[in-house]
Scaffold this motif. Structure first.
Motif, PDB file in Angstrom:
ATOM      1  N   UNK A 229       0.829  -1.199   0.000  1.00  0.00           N
ATOM      2  CA  UNK A 229       0.000   0.000   0.000  1.00  0.00           C
ATOM      3  C   UNK A 229       0.860   1.245   0.000  1.00  0.00           C
ATOM      4  N   UNK A 230       0.253   2.367  -0.359  1.00  0.00           N
ATOM      5  CA  UNK A 230       0.967   3.636  -0.375  1.00  0.00           C
ATOM      6  C   UNK A 230       1.242   4.107   1.046  1.00  0.00           C
ATOM      7  N   UNK A 231       2.159   5.058   1.187  1.00  0.00           N
ATOM      8  CA  UNK A 231       2.471   5.618   2.505  1.00  0.00           C
ATOM      9  C   UNK A 231       1.209   6.219   3.114  1.00  0.00           C
ATOM     10  N   UNK A 232       0.994   5.940   4.403  1.00  0.00           N
ATOM     11  CA  UNK A 232      -0.144   6.509   5.109  1.00  0.00           C
ATOM     12  C   UNK A 232      -1.424   5.711   5.004  1.00  0.00           C
TER      13      UNK A 232
ATOM     14  N   UNK B  41       7.898  -7.730   9.402  1.00  0.00           N
ATOM     15  CA  UNK B  41       8.939  -6.918   8.765  1.00  0.00           C
ATOM     16  C   UNK B  41       8.314  -5.623   8.281  1.00  0.00           C
ATOM     17  N   UNK B  42       8.723  -4.514   8.884  1.00  0.00           N
ATOM     18  CA  UNK B  42       8.132  -3.209   8.568  1.00  0.00           C
ATOM     19  C   UNK B  42       9.065  -2.411   7.669  1.00  0.00           C
ATOM     20  N   UNK B  43       8.826  -2.446   6.357  1.00  0.00           N
ATOM     21  CA  UNK B  43       9.625  -1.698   5.375  1.00  0.00           C
ATOM     22  C   UNK B  43      11.126  -1.865   5.656  1.00  0.00           C
TER      23      UNK B  43
ATOM     24  N   UNK C 125       5.239  -3.309   2.864  1.00  0.00           N
ATOM     25  CA  UNK C 125       6.076  -2.544   1.943  1.00  0.00           C
ATOM     26  C   UNK C 125       5.204  -1.722   0.997  1.00  0.00           C
ATOM     27  N   UNK C 126       5.809  -0.655   0.458  1.00  0.00           N
ATOM     28  CA  UNK C 126       5.156   0.070  -0.642  1.00  0.00           C
ATOM     29  C   UNK C 126       5.829  -0.299  -1.964  1.00  0.00           C
ATOM     30  N   UNK C 127       6.785  -1.243  -1.906  1.00  0.00           N
ATOM     31  CA  UNK C 127       7.523  -1.672  -3.094  1.00  0.00           C
ATOM     32  C   UNK C 127       6.922  -2.962  -3.642  1.00  0.00           C
ATOM     33  N   UNK C 128       6.393  -2.900  -4.860  1.00  0.00           N
ATOM     34  CA  UNK C 128       5.796  -4.090  -5.462  1.00  0.00           C
ATOM     35  C   UNK C 128       6.843  -5.174  -5.704  1.00  0.00           C
ATOM     36  N   UNK C 129       8.098  -4.774  -5.998  1.00  0.00           N
ATOM     37  CA  UNK C 129       9.148  -5.757  -6.259  1.00  0.00           C
ATOM     38  C   UNK C 129       9.447  -6.579  -5.003  1.00  0.00           C
TER      39      UNK C 129
ATOM     40  N   UNK D 142      -2.082  -8.822   0.533  1.00  0.00           N
ATOM     41  CA  UNK D 142      -3.171  -7.943   0.928  1.00  0.00           C
ATOM     42  C   UNK D 142      -2.835  -6.542   0.423  1.00  0.00           C
ATOM     43  N   UNK D 143      -3.655  -6.012  -0.472  1.00  0.00           N
ATOM     44  CA  UNK D 143      -3.452  -4.655  -0.987  1.00  0.00           C
ATOM     45  C   UNK D 143      -4.352  -3.717  -0.197  1.00  0.00           C
TER      46      UNK D 143
END
Length: 388
Positions: free
Chosen positions: A31-34, A176-178, A210-214, A224-225
């Motif tokens: 998901x995006x930040x926030x 694991x948080x980012x 993560x906000x990174x799809x890779x 989960x998106x």
């Protein structure tokens, strides 16, 4: 290991309302930040408490608002790897790993023991703790760094210490948080490979935010998106990337070309922003309102126009290290009337009147363009057309 949660939490004007159920061992939250990803991890770990809901891992019920059950964080057997690793700066590597182990309790359970028994018990726990620290240092290749402070370590070494501290407690779940968000590309890839190897034989559940799809694609079996505190879509990671089903899920999984669409009939779809009508063999659901097409999937066509082809003009081109990025304007927009497409109204939004398309071409495949010139058309293959 089964894993399910339904959690609600309100912080100011932000409301998290999330539900998921997993039977796999590797879950990604994208998901995006926030959007509430980190808050979700804190609720699972017990650092924050939901306003309502239920959290269950395997047979263990960690939280249930109806039963008024809320297991303490230290009793949940959950390891939390923070973004900055949260190492104690004044402690050595060995001491940081040891800090993850439960401290010796010398109070209630030893109150009626003879002094010599208390000493023996204390010494036994101390020996077991030192043995566990040594095991973790060997497993994570930290033995030669045992006496160093965190400030004397590289980012990769700090990550290994933080993970060793978590694993020393034999957790059932690792959050694991980012973990790679602040790293450059080279170090990120190196540390991702190291983390994969370190977690390879971990039998429990790993949840990666993560906000990174890779990163998500690389690490997770299920995905989960999230968007604005809510679940957009949940399921097998590769299936969601192949068919996101929702516009926001497509955007977050890297789809660059998304446009409003109007269903004409069971097999035809009009995309005004691209100046094209798409004809599909599969039946188009009646509730479809948009289409998506990934930037790498266009097929160049020289010569006669095929079905589901776009005629485009180059607006801009950017050379990247391994590919070329073309930003294109659909030429069909200005020719809709002659092609029996509906005319574009000046009152329509600019996003409809002028929709840029992205086409990414790997340098190895760019040789054709260098030899033949820019293609007359770009073909959209039906198997890559996503409907939302």
């Amino acid at each position: 290991m089964g894993f399910s949660f339904q959690i609600e939490k309100t912080l100011g004007e932000f409301k998290l309302d999330l539900e998921a159920e997993s039977r796999g061992n590797r879950l990604g939250i994208l998901g995006a930040s926030g959007c509430g990803k980190s808050l979700t991890l804190k609720l699972l770990a017990g650092i924050e408490s939901p306003d309502a809901g239920r959290i269950q891992i395997g047979e263990k019920l960690l939280f249930d608002s109806r039963q008024k059950r809320n297991v303490k964080p230290q009793d949940r057997r959950i390891g939390y790897l923070f973004q900055n690793y949260a190492l104690f700066p004044h402690m050595t590597v060995a001491e940081n790993i040891g800090a993850g182990l439960q401290r010796v309790d010398k109070s209630a359970d030893t109150a009626d023991m003879p002094a010599e028994n208390i000493i023996t018990r204390f010494q036994g726990k101390k020996i077991r703790k030192q043995k566990r620290i040594q095991e973790m240092m060997e497993k994570f290749q930290l033995t030669d760094l045992a006496a160093r402070l965190p400030g004397e370590l590289s980012g990769g070494q700090q990550q290994r210490v933080a993970l060793a501290r978590i694993m020393a407690c034999e957790p059932e779940v690792i959050l694991l948080d980012e973990p790679f968000s602040a790293l450059d590309v080279f170090l990120k890839d190196q540390m991702q490979r190291e983390l994969e190897e370190l977690l390879e034989d971990f039998p429990g559940l790993v949840v990666l935010v993560s906000h990174s799809r890779d990163e998500i694609y690389r690490f997770s079996e299920e995905l989960l998106v999230m968007d604005q505190g809510h679940a957009v879509v949940y399921g097998a990671t590769k299936e969601i990337f192949a068919n996101p089903r929702y516009r926001e899920a497509a955007r977050l999984t890297g789809c660059k070309n998304i446009a409003d669409a109007k269903r004409i009939d069971d097999h035809r779809l009009e995309v005004p922003g691209w100046g094209i009508r798409l004809c599909l063999k599969r039946e188009i659901p009646k509730d479809i309102t948009a289409v998506g097409y990934r930037a790498h999937d266009f097929v160049p066509v020289w010569g006669e126009r095929k079905e589901n082809c776009l005629e485009v003009r180059i607006k801009r081109m950017a050379e990247m290290p391994f590919e070329y990025h073309y930003y294109l304007q659909p030429a069909g927009l200005s020719e809709q009337k002659s092609n029996e497409e509906r005319p574009v109204s000046p009152s329509e939004p600019a996003s409809v009147q002028e929709q840029s398309l992205c086409w990414f071409v790997q340098k190895g495949k760019h040789i054709q363009i260098a030899e033949k010139g820019f293609p007359a058309y770009l073909e959209l293959k039906e198997e890559h057309i996503m409907l939302f």
